[in-house]
Design a protein around this motif. Structure first.
Motif, mmCIF file in Angstrom:
data_model
loop_
_atom_site.group_PDB
_atom_site.id
_atom_site.type_symbol
_atom_site.label_atom_id
_atom_site.label_comp_id
_atom_site.label_asym_id
_atom_site.label_seq_id
_atom_site.Cartn_x
_atom_site.Cartn_y
_atom_site.Cartn_z
ATOM 1 N N THR A 1 0.601 -0.967 -0.029
ATOM 2 C CA THR A 1 0.357 -0.422 -0.282
ATOM 3 C C THR A 1 0.817 1.510 -0.066
ATOM 4 O O THR A 1 1.934 1.302 0.439
ATOM 5 N N VAL A 2 0.791 2.417 -0.660
ATOM 6 C CA VAL A 2 1.061 3.383 -0.571
ATOM 7 C C VAL A 2 0.707 4.582 0.737
ATOM 8 O O VAL A 2 -0.569 4.944 0.865
ATOM 9 N N GLU A 3 1.323 5.508 1.317
ATOM 10 C CA GLU A 3 1.427 6.465 1.689
ATOM 11 C C GLU A 3 1.676 7.591 1.864
ATOM 12 O O GLU A 3 3.309 7.621 1.290
ATOM 13 N N ILE A 4 0.675 9.039 1.451
ATOM 14 C CA ILE A 4 1.487 9.913 0.887
ATOM 15 C C ILE A 4 1.430 10.834 2.531
ATOM 16 O O ILE A 4 0.943 10.971 3.761
ATOM 17 N N GLU A 5 3.160 10.578 2.676
ATOM 18 C CA GLU A 5 3.833 11.342 3.995
ATOM 19 C C GLU A 5 3.770 12.970 4.012
ATOM 20 O O GLU A 5 3.224 13.601 4.784
ATOM 21 N N ARG A 6 4.002 13.695 3.319
ATOM 22 C CA ARG A 6 3.881 14.706 3.048
ATOM 23 C C ARG A 6 3.136 15.340 1.496
ATOM 24 O O ARG A 6 3.948 14.787 1.076
#
Length: 295
Positions: free
Chosen positions: A210-215
């Motif tokens: 899965t992919v998470e946008i940190e900033r």
């Protein structure tokens, strides 16, 4: 004007995302040849002089509920039937599958007008077989319309949209006429990265990613995006990164090109790969990674 919500339902990998993207004339939902690419309910808004159709692209309905992620996908697909005006049930081929029986039951409970759209008809050479299948399908369920389509090639999509509008209630616009989705660019950027991962990697690995946008930083001349690719094991991390980082570079390059098209601006994309053991089978991990029950 006729305005309302339309649920796109069906088994995994039947072409729901491709259909919505083609109707909108813009890529909102990510696509790949692998099942379960769509993980979230995504709205695609199509406004014309005749009205406004708010399409809901959903995860495919399936039987496998071994992991928390699978259960989440099924719950998301099921809740989409609540509060919509019309259902478009997308199937591919001229045969029913085992899980279609469960979909029949869910539709009967919902009591909504349903259009059966048979996708990929460009691959069916015997047109008489289509008519025979439609006759049999009408005996199984009181479909409002039965329409053969090709989501990829655009076959009969004008007719499908006309029939949908006929079934929607009269009313004012639900969303501004220039809005095309309910999802922010930050979410769409994460989905694009995941699409490139899904297309570049093998059959099994995408389901552990899965992919998470940190900033997400919007500057005057460039948008800077910092994203984490989560996997479940260190061996998977090595595969995503590839030899001397080559695989990760290719994925980043593919994703950056599509994100730049989406937001019409130069993009700096930084990707990291990290391990979160068993994230796909943990309700708590799913919530922390943005898999919300209420969307």
């Amino acid at each position: 004007m006729n305005c309302g919500y339309v649920a796109l339902i069906g088994r995994p990998n039947v072409g729901k995302s491709t259909l919505m993207n083609h109707i909108l004339g813009q890529k909102i939902s990510i696509t790949s040849r692998k099942p379960q690419t769509t993980r979230h309910r995504i709205l695609g808004i199509n406004t014309s002089d005749a009205g406004q159709v708010v399409y809901m692209d959903t995860p495919g309905m399936h039987q496998d509920e071994k992991k928390a992620l699978n259960r989440y996908l099924n719950r998301t697909a099921d809740t989409t039937l609540l509060g919509v005006d019309v259902v478009v049930w997308l199937i591919d081929g001229l045969s029913w599958h085992e899980y279609d029986e469960q979909i029949f039951k869910k539709l009967k409970r919902a009591g909504l007008p349903v259009i059966l759209a048979v996708n990929k008809v460009d691959k069916v050479k015997d047109k008489e077989a289509i008519l025979a299948f439609f006759d049999q399908a009408q005996q199984r369920y009181p479909f409002e319309y039965l329409i053969p389509i090709s989501a990829l090639k655009g076959t009969n999509l004008d007719e499908l949209q006309q029939r949908i509008l006929q079934l929607l209630p009269e009313g004012g616009l639900i969303y501004p006429e220039d809005q095309i989705t309910d999802r922010p660019e930050r979410f769409l950027a994460a989905e694009i990265v995941r699409e490139k991962l899904t297309r570049r990697l093998g059959d099994e690995l995408p389901y552990a990613i899965t992919v998470e946008i940190e900033r997400y930083q919007e500057l005057p001349n460039i948008t800077k995006i910092y994203a984490i690719i989560w996997v479940e094991r260190s061996t998977q991390k090595n595969i995503v990164i590839g030899k001397q980082g080559e695989m990760l570079k290719k994925i980043g390059s593919d994703a950056r090109a599509d994100i730049q098209k989406l937001i019409d601006q130069k993009v700096y994309l930084q990707l990291w790969v990290k391990v979160k053991k068993g994230w796909s089978n943990s309700e708590r991990s799913l919530q922390s990674l943005g898999f919300s029950e209420i969307e």
